[in-house]
Write a protein that holds these residues in place. Sequence first.
Motif, PDB file in Angstrom:
ATOM      1  N   GLN A 186      42.854  33.919   2.515  1.00 47.94           N
ATOM      2  CA  GLN A 186      42.980  34.870   3.623  1.00 47.94           C
ATOM      3  C   GLN A 186      43.091  34.140   4.961  1.00 47.94           C
ATOM      4  O   GLN A 186      43.883  34.514   5.810  1.00 47.94           O
ATOM      5  CB  GLN A 186      41.788  35.831   3.623  1.00 47.94           C
ATOM      6  N   ILE A 187      42.311  33.094   5.133  1.00 45.92           N
ATOM      7  CA  ILE A 187      42.348  32.314   6.379  1.00 45.92           C
ATOM      8  C   ILE A 187      43.719  31.669   6.567  1.00 45.92           C
ATOM      9  O   ILE A 187      44.232  31.585   7.677  1.00 45.92           O
ATOM     10  CB  ILE A 187      41.235  31.246   6.388  1.00 45.92           C
ATOM     11  N   PHE A 188      44.325  31.238   5.480  1.00 45.61           N
ATOM     12  CA  PHE A 188      45.626  30.561   5.560  1.00 45.61           C
ATOM     13  C   PHE A 188      46.806  31.525   5.474  1.00 45.61           C
ATOM     14  O   PHE A 188      47.952  31.091   5.459  1.00 45.61           O
ATOM     15  CB  PHE A 188      45.735  29.498   4.458  1.00 45.61           C
ATOM     16  N   LYS A 189      46.540  32.807   5.427  1.00 48.60           N
ATOM     17  CA  LYS A 189      47.618  33.792   5.271  1.00 48.60           C
ATOM     18  C   LYS A 189      48.603  33.768   6.446  1.00 48.60           C
ATOM     19  O   LYS A 189      49.799  33.946   6.260  1.00 48.60           O
ATOM     20  CB  LYS A 189      47.008  35.187   5.112  1.00 48.60           C
ATOM     21  N   ASN A 190      48.099  33.532   7.647  1.00 44.30           N
ATOM     22  CA  ASN A 190      48.947  33.485   8.832  1.00 44.30           C
ATOM     23  C   ASN A 190      49.790  32.211   8.795  1.00 44.30           C
ATOM     24  O   ASN A 190      49.293  31.123   9.062  1.00 44.30           O
ATOM     25  CB  ASN A 190      48.093  33.539  10.101  1.00 44.30           C
ATOM     26  N   SER A 191      51.066  32.359   8.501  1.00 48.50           N
ATOM     27  CA  SER A 191      51.935  31.187   8.360  1.00 48.50           C
ATOM     28  C   SER A 191      52.363  30.606   9.707  1.00 48.50           C
ATOM     29  O   SER A 191      52.981  29.542   9.752  1.00 48.50           O
ATOM     30  CB  SER A 191      53.170  31.546   7.529  1.00 48.50           C
ATOM     31  N   GLU A 192      52.029  31.256  10.814  1.00 50.79           N
ATOM     32  CA  GLU A 192      52.404  30.759  12.137  1.00 50.79           C
ATOM     33  C   GLU A 192      51.336  29.864  12.749  1.00 50.79           C
ATOM     34  O   GLU A 192      51.612  29.150  13.709  1.00 50.79           O
ATOM     35  CB  GLU A 192      52.680  31.939  13.078  1.00 50.79           C
ATOM     36  N   ARG A 193      50.125  29.889  12.217  1.00 47.20           N
ATOM     37  CA  ARG A 193      49.037  29.084  12.775  1.00 47.20           C
ATOM     38  C   ARG A 193      49.309  27.602  12.528  1.00 47.20           C
ATOM     39  O   ARG A 193      49.708  27.198  11.447  1.00 47.20           O
ATOM     40  CB  ARG A 193      47.714  29.477  12.129  1.00 47.20           C
ATOM     41  N   ARG A 194      49.056  26.784  13.550  1.00 42.74           N
ATOM     42  CA  ARG A 194      49.114  25.335  13.370  1.00 42.74           C
ATOM     43  C   ARG A 194      47.839  24.884  12.683  1.00 42.74           C
ATOM     44  O   ARG A 194      46.746  25.330  13.014  1.00 42.74           O
ATOM     45  CB  ARG A 194      49.205  24.606  14.714  1.00 42.74           C
ATOM     46  N   TRP A 195      48.004  23.960  11.717  1.00 38.57           N
ATOM     47  CA  TRP A 195      46.856  23.422  10.999  1.00 38.57           C
ATOM     48  C   TRP A 195      46.807  21.910  11.146  1.00 38.57           C
ATOM     49  O   TRP A 195      47.836  21.235  11.071  1.00 38.57           O
ATOM     50  CB  TRP A 195      46.909  23.795   9.520  1.00 38.57           C
ATOM     51  N   ARG A 206      49.123  30.025  -4.500  1.00 32.80           N
ATOM     52  CA  ARG A 206      48.787  31.409  -4.143  1.00 32.80           C
ATOM     53  C   ARG A 206      49.621  31.893  -2.966  1.00 32.80           C
ATOM     54  O   ARG A 206      50.161  32.989  -2.974  1.00 32.80           O
ATOM     55  CB  ARG A 206      47.302  31.500  -3.823  1.00 32.80           C
ATOM     56  N   LEU A 207      49.723  31.072  -1.919  1.00 28.17           N
ATOM     57  CA  LEU A 207      50.412  31.494  -0.697  1.00 28.17           C
ATOM     58  C   LEU A 207      51.916  31.645  -0.881  1.00 28.17           C
ATOM     59  O   LEU A 207      52.557  32.400  -0.149  1.00 28.17           O
ATOM     60  CB  LEU A 207      50.122  30.502   0.433  1.00 28.17           C
ATOM     61  N   THR A 208      52.484  30.923  -1.832  1.00 28.57           N
ATOM     62  CA  THR A 208      53.936  30.991  -2.027  1.00 28.57           C
ATOM     63  C   THR A 208      54.343  31.930  -3.161  1.00 28.57           C
ATOM     64  O   THR A 208      55.542  32.117  -3.393  1.00 28.57           O
ATOM     65  CB  THR A 208      54.523  29.592  -2.291  1.00 28.57           C
ATOM     66  N   ALA A 209      53.371  32.511  -3.839  1.00 29.62           N
ATOM     67  CA  ALA A 209      53.687  33.433  -4.940  1.00 29.62           C
ATOM     68  C   ALA A 209      54.539  34.583  -4.419  1.00 29.62           C
ATOM     69  O   ALA A 209      54.250  35.169  -3.378  1.00 29.62           O
ATOM     70  CB  ALA A 209      52.405  33.972  -5.569  1.00 29.62           C
ATOM     71  N   GLY A 210      55.605  34.860  -5.116  1.00 28.07           N
ATOM     72  CA  GLY A 210      56.473  35.974  -4.754  1.00 28.07           C
ATOM     73  C   GLY A 210      57.553  35.638  -3.741  1.00 28.07           C
ATOM     74  O   GLY A 210      58.384  36.494  -3.436  1.00 28.07           O
ATOM     75  N   ILE A 211      57.559  34.442  -3.195  1.00 24.35           N
ATOM     76  CA  ILE A 211      58.611  34.051  -2.250  1.00 24.35           C
ATOM     77  C   ILE A 211      59.837  33.658  -3.066  1.00 24.35           C
ATOM     78  O   ILE A 211      59.761  32.741  -3.887  1.00 24.35           O
ATOM     79  CB  ILE A 211      58.161  32.892  -1.342  1.00 24.35           C
ATOM     80  N   PRO A 212      60.954  34.339  -2.859  1.00 27.82           N
ATOM     81  CA  PRO A 212      62.160  34.000  -3.630  1.00 27.82           C
ATOM     82  C   PRO A 212      62.613  32.559  -3.368  1.00 27.82           C
ATOM     83  O   PRO A 212      62.590  32.094  -2.235  1.00 27.82           O
ATOM     84  CB  PRO A 212      63.214  34.991  -3.113  1.00 27.82           C
ATOM     85  N   ASP A 213      62.995  31.872  -4.420  1.00 26.93           N
ATOM     86  CA  ASP A 213      63.524  30.509  -4.327  1.00 26.93           C
ATOM     87  C   ASP A 213      62.607  29.555  -3.549  1.00 26.93           C
ATOM     88  O   ASP A 213      63.078  28.684  -2.808  1.00 26.93           O
ATOM     89  CB  ASP A 213      64.921  30.497  -3.699  1.00 26.93           C
ATOM     90  N   VAL A 214      61.286  29.732  -3.703  1.00 23.35           N
ATOM     91  CA  VAL A 214      60.341  28.918  -2.926  1.00 23.35           C
ATOM     92  C   VAL A 214      60.496  27.432  -3.232  1.00 23.35           C
ATOM     93  O   VAL A 214      60.414  26.602  -2.325  1.00 23.35           O
ATOM     94  CB  VAL A 214      58.884  29.394  -3.117  1.00 23.35           C
ATOM     95  N   HIS A 215      60.773  27.074  -4.472  1.00 25.66           N
ATOM     96  CA  HIS A 215      60.923  25.649  -4.792  1.00 25.66           C
ATOM     97  C   HIS A 215      62.156  25.066  -4.108  1.00 25.66           C
ATOM     98  O   HIS A 215      62.131  23.917  -3.647  1.00 25.66           O
ATOM     99  CB  HIS A 215      60.989  25.432  -6.301  1.00 25.66           C
ATOM    100  N   LYS A 216      63.207  25.844  -4.024  1.00 24.43           N
ATOM    101  CA  LYS A 216      64.416  25.382  -3.347  1.00 24.43           C
ATOM    102  C   LYS A 216      64.139  25.160  -1.855  1.00 24.43           C
ATOM    103  O   LYS A 216      64.543  24.149  -1.285  1.00 24.43           O
ATOM    104  CB  LYS A 216      65.537  26.396  -3.527  1.00 24.43           C
ATOM    105  N   ALA A 217      63.419  26.097  -1.239  1.00 28.31           N
ATOM    106  CA  ALA A 217      63.074  25.958   0.182  1.00 28.31           C
ATOM    107  C   ALA A 217      62.164  24.762   0.408  1.00 28.31           C
ATOM    108  O   ALA A 217      62.330  24.016   1.379  1.00 28.31           O
ATOM    109  CB  ALA A 217      62.410  27.239   0.685  1.00 28.31           C
ATOM    110  N   MET A 218      61.205  24.557  -0.493  1.00 29.99           N
ATOM    111  CA  MET A 218      60.299  23.422  -0.360  1.00 29.99           C
ATOM    112  C   MET A 218      61.044  22.107  -0.557  1.00 29.99           C
ATOM    113  O   MET A 218      60.796  21.131   0.155  1.00 29.99           O
ATOM    114  CB  MET A 218      59.128  23.556  -1.338  1.00 29.99           C
ATOM    115  N   GLN A 219      61.964  22.078  -1.506  1.00 32.01           N
ATOM    116  CA  GLN A 219      62.753  20.869  -1.739  1.00 32.01           C
ATOM    117  C   GLN A 219      63.599  20.530  -0.525  1.00 32.01           C
ATOM    118  O   GLN A 219      63.766  19.356  -0.172  1.00 32.01           O
ATOM    119  CB  GLN A 219      63.641  21.035  -2.976  1.00 32.01           C
TER     120      GLN A 219
END
Length: 180
Positions: free
Chosen positions: A34-43, A160-173
């Motif tokens: 839940q804390i990491f849900k905000n994808s805009e936050r700098r970590w 967990r955070l990337t579950a359901g993102i279409p083509d997530v492996h392609k974007a990560m690659q």
Amino acid sequence: MPMTITQAPWLIIGQELTQALSRIDANSFDGLAQIFKNSERRWFFAGQGRSGLSAQMAAMRFMHTGRKVHFVGEASAPSIRRNDGLLILSASGQTPTNLRFARTAKLEGATVVALTGQMGSPLAEIADFALHVPADATAQFGGSLFEQCSLIMLDSLIFRLTAGIPDVHKAMQYRHTNLQ
């Protein structure tokens, strides 16, 4: 757990990982997600020694998901500010450098998250959120089990955070380094 000659060392380590990871509190993991849900936050990621290496590996994976991440101490890491987050890996929760980082982050208004083996530690007390990584029963040297479990927990968080993102492996690659 003493190692016997008849057991393969990698199986012993695998058993230790399974036993330690089975003690992770699922509700606490959900809180971490839940804390990491905000994808805009700098970590900002931090840790000392091998915990720091695990934190660096996790920071890399978070970058692969498109998040804004930095490892504390790198020459290109900016200053931490309000609404940023600081994730610290520390088995003891007492490492002076990590405590200094946590206090500075809190003074700046950042959220502090700790993965620690000691929930009563000074780091856990400072942190806004702490995930207990119970890696105390081990035949391995030093904090090896903590470092391994922490990396698995952070890889699980990515999962967990990337579950359901279409083509997530392609974007990560696509974000994976090509200067190799």
